[in-house]
Design a protein around this motif. Structure first.
Motif, mmCIF file in Angstrom:
data_model
loop_
_atom_site.group_PDB
_atom_site.id
_atom_site.type_symbol
_atom_site.label_atom_id
_atom_site.label_comp_id
_atom_site.label_asym_id
_atom_site.label_seq_id
_atom_site.Cartn_x
_atom_site.Cartn_y
_atom_site.Cartn_z
ATOM 1 N N ARG A 68 -8.509 1.872 17.120
ATOM 2 C CA ARG A 68 -8.016 0.793 16.266
ATOM 3 C C ARG A 68 -9.046 0.554 15.170
ATOM 4 O O ARG A 68 -10.172 0.149 15.438
ATOM 5 N N PHE A 69 -8.656 0.828 13.944
ATOM 6 C CA PHE A 69 -9.517 0.623 12.778
ATOM 7 C C PHE A 69 -8.779 -0.276 11.802
ATOM 8 O O PHE A 69 -7.557 -0.430 11.877
ATOM 9 N N SER A 70 -9.505 -0.876 10.902
ATOM 10 C CA SER A 70 -8.820 -1.717 9.919
ATOM 11 C C SER A 70 -8.792 -1.043 8.566
ATOM 12 O O SER A 70 -9.696 -0.291 8.192
ATOM 13 N N ILE A 71 -7.725 -1.290 7.858
ATOM 14 C CA ILE A 71 -7.565 -0.841 6.487
ATOM 15 C C ILE A 71 -8.067 -1.972 5.599
ATOM 16 O O ILE A 71 -7.608 -3.113 5.712
ATOM 17 N N GLU A 72 -9.011 -1.671 4.746
ATOM 18 C CA GLU A 72 -9.653 -2.708 3.945
ATOM 19 C C GLU A 72 -8.809 -3.050 2.717
ATOM 20 O O GLU A 72 -8.678 -2.261 1.788
ATOM 21 N N TRP A 73 -8.235 -4.259 2.742
ATOM 22 C CA TRP A 73 -7.388 -4.730 1.648
ATOM 23 C C TRP A 73 -8.140 -4.659 0.318
ATOM 24 O O TRP A 73 -7.575 -4.292 -0.722
ATOM 25 N N ALA A 74 -9.418 -5.012 0.334
ATOM 26 C CA ALA A 74 -10.199 -5.031 -0.904
ATOM 27 C C ALA A 74 -10.349 -3.639 -1.512
ATOM 28 O O ALA A 74 -10.595 -3.515 -2.713
ATOM 29 N N ARG A 75 -10.214 -2.601 -0.716
ATOM 30 C CA ARG A 75 -10.238 -1.239 -1.247
ATOM 31 C C ARG A 75 -8.856 -0.838 -1.763
ATOM 32 O O ARG A 75 -8.741 -0.168 -2.801
ATOM 33 N N ILE A 76 -7.824 -1.214 -1.039
ATOM 34 C CA ILE A 76 -6.462 -0.823 -1.398
ATOM 35 C C ILE A 76 -5.993 -1.533 -2.664
ATOM 36 O O ILE A 76 -5.355 -0.928 -3.531
ATOM 37 N N GLU A 77 -6.303 -2.828 -2.771
ATOM 38 C CA GLU A 77 -5.864 -3.627 -3.921
ATOM 39 C C GLU A 77 -7.066 -4.387 -4.485
ATOM 40 O O GLU A 77 -7.181 -5.601 -4.329
ATOM 41 N N PRO A 78 -7.975 -3.694 -5.156
ATOM 42 C CA PRO A 78 -9.195 -4.346 -5.636
ATOM 43 C C PRO A 78 -8.946 -5.424 -6.685
ATOM 44 O O PRO A 78 -9.733 -6.357 -6.815
ATOM 45 N N GLU A 79 -7.874 -5.299 -7.431
ATOM 46 C CA GLU A 79 -7.423 -6.337 -8.355
ATOM 47 C C GLU A 79 -5.951 -6.561 -8.098
ATOM 48 O O GLU A 79 -5.228 -5.639 -7.701
ATOM 49 N N GLU A 80 -5.480 -7.768 -8.332
ATOM 50 C CA GLU A 80 -4.100 -8.096 -7.987
ATOM 51 C C GLU A 80 -3.116 -7.139 -8.649
ATOM 52 O O GLU A 80 -3.134 -6.941 -9.867
ATOM 53 N N GLY A 81 -2.281 -6.519 -7.817
ATOM 54 C CA GLY A 81 -1.248 -5.621 -8.311
ATOM 55 C C GLY A 81 -1.728 -4.231 -8.669
ATOM 56 O O GLY A 81 -0.913 -3.373 -9.020
ATOM 57 N N ALA A 82 -3.029 -3.974 -8.577
ATOM 58 C CA ALA A 82 -3.594 -2.659 -8.904
ATOM 59 C C ALA A 82 -3.977 -1.956 -7.603
ATOM 60 O O ALA A 82 -5.001 -2.282 -6.999
ATOM 61 N N PHE A 83 -3.168 -1.005 -7.197
ATOM 62 C CA PHE A 83 -3.384 -0.332 -5.917
ATOM 63 C C PHE A 83 -4.095 0.999 -6.127
ATOM 64 O O PHE A 83 -3.788 1.746 -7.055
ATOM 65 N N SER A 84 -5.049 1.270 -5.243
ATOM 66 C CA SER A 84 -5.885 2.461 -5.363
ATOM 67 C C SER A 84 -5.318 3.598 -4.521
ATOM 68 O O SER A 84 -5.376 3.557 -3.284
ATOM 69 N N GLN A 85 -4.813 4.619 -5.205
ATOM 70 C CA GLN A 85 -4.332 5.795 -4.483
ATOM 71 C C GLN A 85 -5.485 6.498 -3.789
ATOM 72 O O GLN A 85 -5.327 7.066 -2.707
ATOM 73 N N GLN A 86 -6.654 6.444 -4.396
ATOM 74 C CA GLN A 86 -7.833 7.058 -3.785
ATOM 75 C C GLN A 86 -8.140 6.421 -2.432
ATOM 76 O O GLN A 86 -8.467 7.127 -1.466
#
Length: 202
Positions: A68-86
């Protein structure tokens, strides 16, 4: 004692505590404040962002079959509405590495840290949080959900004093009140961007 054949044996981590370099999160900002109630900055932590394969090999070597690991929201969506494919691609590699070692991947979508922009607006006390978390979760699930064995929205039990709807706020604000209140004035004076903590702490 015997266990069912399909019993899940696993280990768990929180992204901020092990990945390192989580600079877009509210916790990183709190760690970086002067003064800070954190004794030590997380920095590179265990460097699991780069070394997840080594960690999974250890887990498999211990005979565990779930991670069980967590997906870091701050990495996925560092700015509102801007999602990181990386960032999404990174977690896809983590999931693939689990399956390659016969480890069932279980992802937690929120494990105590928030993107800075969420915290600035009041975090889980803000009226927009449900819509924002749902949007992030939908994007993440669309990209990764089909590869997961299990998923959980939060690491905390969603049960508060007045029912499940206030559970996250009670849990987070309660911890914040215990740990943060003596330092709140100093953090604000230090120019920390998380002024919305005042709303959570009342």
């Amino acid at each position: 004692m015997t266990f069912p054949a399909d019993f899940v044996w696993g280990a768990a981590t929180a992204a901020h505590q092990v990945e390192g370099g989580n600079w877009n999160s509210d916790c990183w900002a709190l760690e970086s404040a002067k003064p800070s109630f954190f004794v030590e900055h997380s920095g590179v932590a265990c460097d699991q962002f780069a070394r997840y394969g080594d960690d999974l090999a250890i887990l498999a070597g211990l005979g565990l079959n779930t991670y069980r690991f967590s997906i870091e929201w701050a990495r996925i969506e560092p700015e509102e509405g801007a999602f990181s494919q990386q960032a999404l691609d990174h977690y896809k590699r983590v999931i693939d590495a689990c399956w390659q070692r016969n480890i069932q991947p279980m992802a937690t979508f929120h494990h105590f840290t928030n993107p800075r922009w969420v915290a600035r607006d009041g975090g889980w006390a803000d009226d927009r949080i449900v819509e924002r978390f749902a949007r992030y979760s939908a994007v993440t699930a669309a990209s990764l959900g089909g590869e997961l064995a299990y998923a959980a929205a939060h690491d905390l039990e969603l049960q508060g004093a007045d029912g499940p709807e206030d559970g996250v706020l009670v849990a987070h604000a309660g911890l914040a009140e215990d740990l943060h209140r003596p330092f709140l004035g100093e953090l604000v004076e230090a120019g920390l961007e998380l002024l919305a903590l005042e709303r959570v702490l009342g």
